[in-house]
Design an enzyme around this catalytic site. Structure first.
Site, PDB file in Angstrom:
ATOM      1  N   HIS A  72       2.431   3.531  -8.686  1.00  0.00           N
ATOM      2  CA  HIS A  72       2.383   2.263  -9.386  1.00  0.00           C
ATOM      3  C   HIS A  72       3.341   1.364 -10.386  1.00  0.00           C
ATOM      4  O   HIS A  72       3.980   0.350  -9.529  1.00  0.00           O
ATOM      5  CB  HIS A  72       0.451   2.145 -10.425  1.00  0.00           C
ATOM      6  CG  HIS A  72       0.066   1.769  -9.485  1.00  0.00           C
ATOM      7  ND1 HIS A  72      -0.396   2.086  -8.595  1.00  0.00           N
ATOM      8  CD2 HIS A  72      -1.482   3.315  -9.276  1.00  0.00           C
ATOM      9  CE1 HIS A  72      -1.737   2.737  -7.738  1.00  0.00           C
ATOM     10  NE2 HIS A  72      -2.406   3.148  -8.552  1.00  0.00           N
ATOM     11  N   LEU A 129      11.310 -19.843  -4.829  1.00  0.00           N
ATOM     12  CA  LEU A 129      10.073 -19.017  -4.911  1.00  0.00           C
ATOM     13  C   LEU A 129       8.984 -19.118  -5.140  1.00  0.00           C
ATOM     14  O   LEU A 129       8.428 -19.157  -6.546  1.00  0.00           O
ATOM     15  CB  LEU A 129      10.490 -17.915  -4.594  1.00  0.00           C
ATOM     16  CG  LEU A 129       9.667 -16.992  -3.701  1.00  0.00           C
ATOM     17  CD1 LEU A 129       9.313 -16.355  -2.730  1.00  0.00           C
ATOM     18  CD2 LEU A 129      10.198 -15.494  -4.153  1.00  0.00           C
ATOM     19  N   ASP A 142       0.476  -0.953  -0.026  1.00  0.00           N
ATOM     20  CA  ASP A 142      -0.283   0.087  -0.326  1.00  0.00           C
ATOM     21  C   ASP A 142       1.002   1.504   0.311  1.00  0.00           C
ATOM     22  O   ASP A 142       1.868   1.343   0.677  1.00  0.00           O
ATOM     23  CB  ASP A 142      -0.711   0.183   1.324  1.00  0.00           C
ATOM     24  CG  ASP A 142      -2.017   1.116   1.203  1.00  0.00           C
ATOM     25  OD1 ASP A 142      -1.798   1.536   0.357  1.00  0.00           O
ATOM     26  OD2 ASP A 142      -2.799   1.311   1.729  1.00  0.00           O
TER      27      ASP A 142
HETATM   28  C1  IPE Z   1      -5.403  -2.151  -0.277  1.00  0.00           C
HETATM   29  O1  IPE Z   1      -5.378  -1.974  -0.455  1.00  0.00           O
HETATM   30  C2  IPE Z   1      -5.301  -3.483  -2.056  1.00  0.00           C
HETATM   31  C3  IPE Z   1      -3.912  -3.761  -1.900  1.00  0.00           C
HETATM   32  C4  IPE Z   1      -2.493  -3.099  -1.931  1.00  0.00           C
HETATM   33  C5  IPE Z   1      -3.723  -3.714  -2.973  1.00  0.00           C
HETATM   34  P1  IPE Z   1      -5.742   0.150  -0.356  1.00  0.00           P
HETATM   35  O2  IPE Z   1      -5.511   0.997  -0.770  1.00  0.00           O
HETATM   36  O3  IPE Z   1      -7.108  -0.450  -1.856  1.00  0.00           O
HETATM   37  O4  IPE Z   1      -6.609  -0.094   0.114  1.00  0.00           O
HETATM   38  P2  IPE Z   1      -7.843   0.136   1.924  1.00  0.00           P
HETATM   39  O5  IPE Z   1      -8.903   1.304   1.228  1.00  0.00           O
HETATM   40  O6  IPE Z   1      -7.029   1.951   2.297  1.00  0.00           O
HETATM   41  O7  IPE Z   1      -8.357  -0.106   2.941  1.00  0.00           O
HETATM   42  C1  IPE Z   2      -1.955   0.534  -3.623  1.00  0.00           C
HETATM   43  O1  IPE Z   2      -1.573   1.874  -3.378  1.00  0.00           O
HETATM   44  C2  IPE Z   2      -2.030  -0.372  -4.507  1.00  0.00           C
HETATM   45  C3  IPE Z   2      -3.253  -0.411  -5.424  1.00  0.00           C
HETATM   46  C4  IPE Z   2      -4.090  -0.408  -4.453  1.00  0.00           C
HETATM   47  C5  IPE Z   2      -3.801  -0.880  -6.697  1.00  0.00           C
HETATM   48  P1  IPE Z   2      -2.858   2.764  -2.944  1.00  0.00           P
HETATM   49  O2  IPE Z   2      -3.004   3.429  -4.513  1.00  0.00           O
HETATM   50  O3  IPE Z   2      -3.606   2.286  -2.205  1.00  0.00           O
HETATM   51  O4  IPE Z   2      -1.632   3.735  -2.788  1.00  0.00           O
HETATM   52  P2  IPE Z   2      -2.384   5.202  -1.362  1.00  0.00           P
HETATM   53  O5  IPE Z   2      -3.033   3.944  -0.900  1.00  0.00           O
HETATM   54  O6  IPE Z   2      -3.097   5.524  -2.715  1.00  0.00           O
HETATM   55  O7  IPE Z   2      -1.593   6.145  -1.271  1.00  0.00           O
HETATM   56 MG    MG Z   3      -4.026   2.278  -0.547  1.00  0.00          MG
END
Ligand code: IPE
Ligand code: IPE
Ligand code: MG
Length: 247
Positions: A44, A138, A27
């Site tokens: 990303h 792995l 995240d």
């Molecule tokens: C969880 O992150 C999903 C992934 C890392 C793919 P999100 O950013 O989507 O989760 P919330 O919205 O903070 O709970």
């Molecule tokens: C996690 O990073 C990746 C996915 C959920 C695809 P985020 O896109 O949720 O990044 P933040 O949480 O907005 O910083």
């Molecule tokens: Mg996120």
């Protein structure tokens, strides 16, 4: 006991007690980009590069299974532009980079319901799963269109069909049977779950499998997560007392 002293920090890892299965909620890509005044898709991309490095690090440390949360069943709620950017990145990775893993003894598997993904992405997933099926270094499980509740729902649907067909009695359903009908069938439960970016929630990841996992939360944003961060998490895990309900 063999300890590995790392150059970057003071976390000494016991190489004989590295978790067999690490699961990561990757995240913070969006915030990483925002801090740099870049579009979210740049975050990303940087996140995908961090994953490449962490896969190699896990293999080097002797981890057997790595499960990473890449796209949740809820992530479809994001803007079409962001979803498209993530899917394009995935497409690119499946076509190019993941093939490189083959020579590195890495096996790939996708968990989640892939049917909602574009057909060419589904085809690439099946191809790469098949090409890597004999690799033993792995085992990387990538969660795509994955939700723990959706996974349980799909497992229950399959078990209910067996009951309906008369092959199974409802009262004979065991915990093992449920585990065996999940996308993670035959994979041991993760000993360690890591979430980056300072959020301390599970966001529908591996609900059944984390019953006794240890959790490591770090403020580091996923694109900045590196070998030292991974070793810190493993160190933390190795210094916890796991009781499993006993005394
Ligand atoms: C969880 O992150 C999903 C992934 C890392 C793919 P999100 O950013 O989507 O989760 P919330 O919205 O903070 O709970
Ligand atoms: C996690 O990073 C990746 C996915 C959920 C695809 P985020 O896109 O949720 O990044 P933040 O949480 O907005 O910083
Ligand atoms: Mg996120």
């Amino acid at each position: 006991m063999f300890f590995q002293q790392t150059e970057t920090n003071n976390y000494e890892i016991d190489m004989e007690r590295v978790p067999q299965h690490i699961a990561i909620i990757m995240d913070g890509n969006g915030r990483w980009a925002k801090k740099r005044f870049l579009p979210r898709k740049a975050g990303h991309k940087a996140g995908a590069e961090a994953l490449e490095r962490i896969i190699e690090d896990c293999r080097d440390l002797g981890v057997k299974h790595l499960t990473v949360y890449a796209f949740s069943t809820e992530n479809w709620k994001r803007s079409q532009e962001e979803v498209d950017a993530i899917m394009d990145l995935l497409r690119q990775y499946l076509k190019n980079y993941f093939k490189k893993f083959l020579k590195d003894d890495i096996r790939l598997n996708v968990i989640g319901d892939i049917h909602r993904l574009d057909q060419d992405i589904q085809d690439s997933i099946l191809e790469i799963e098949d090409l890597s099926k004999d690799k033993t270094g792995l085992f990387v499980h990538i969660a795509l269109n994955y939700g723990g509740r959706d996974e349980l729902r799909r497992a229950i649907t399959k078990i209910a069909a067996e009951v309906e067909q008369g092959n199974l009695k409802a009262e004979d359903i065991t915990e093992e049977m449920i585990s065996d009908h999940l996308d993670t069938a035959n994979v041991p439960d993760p000993e360690l779950v890591i979430r980056t970016s300072g959020e301390e929630r599970i966001s529908n990841f591996l609900l059944w499998q984390i019953a006794y996992s240890e959790f490591f939360f770090t403020d580091t944003l996923w694109p900045d997560f590196n070998r030292a961060s991974l070793e810190e998490a493993i160190y933390y895990y190795q210094n916890r007392e796991r009781r499993f309900g006993g005394r």
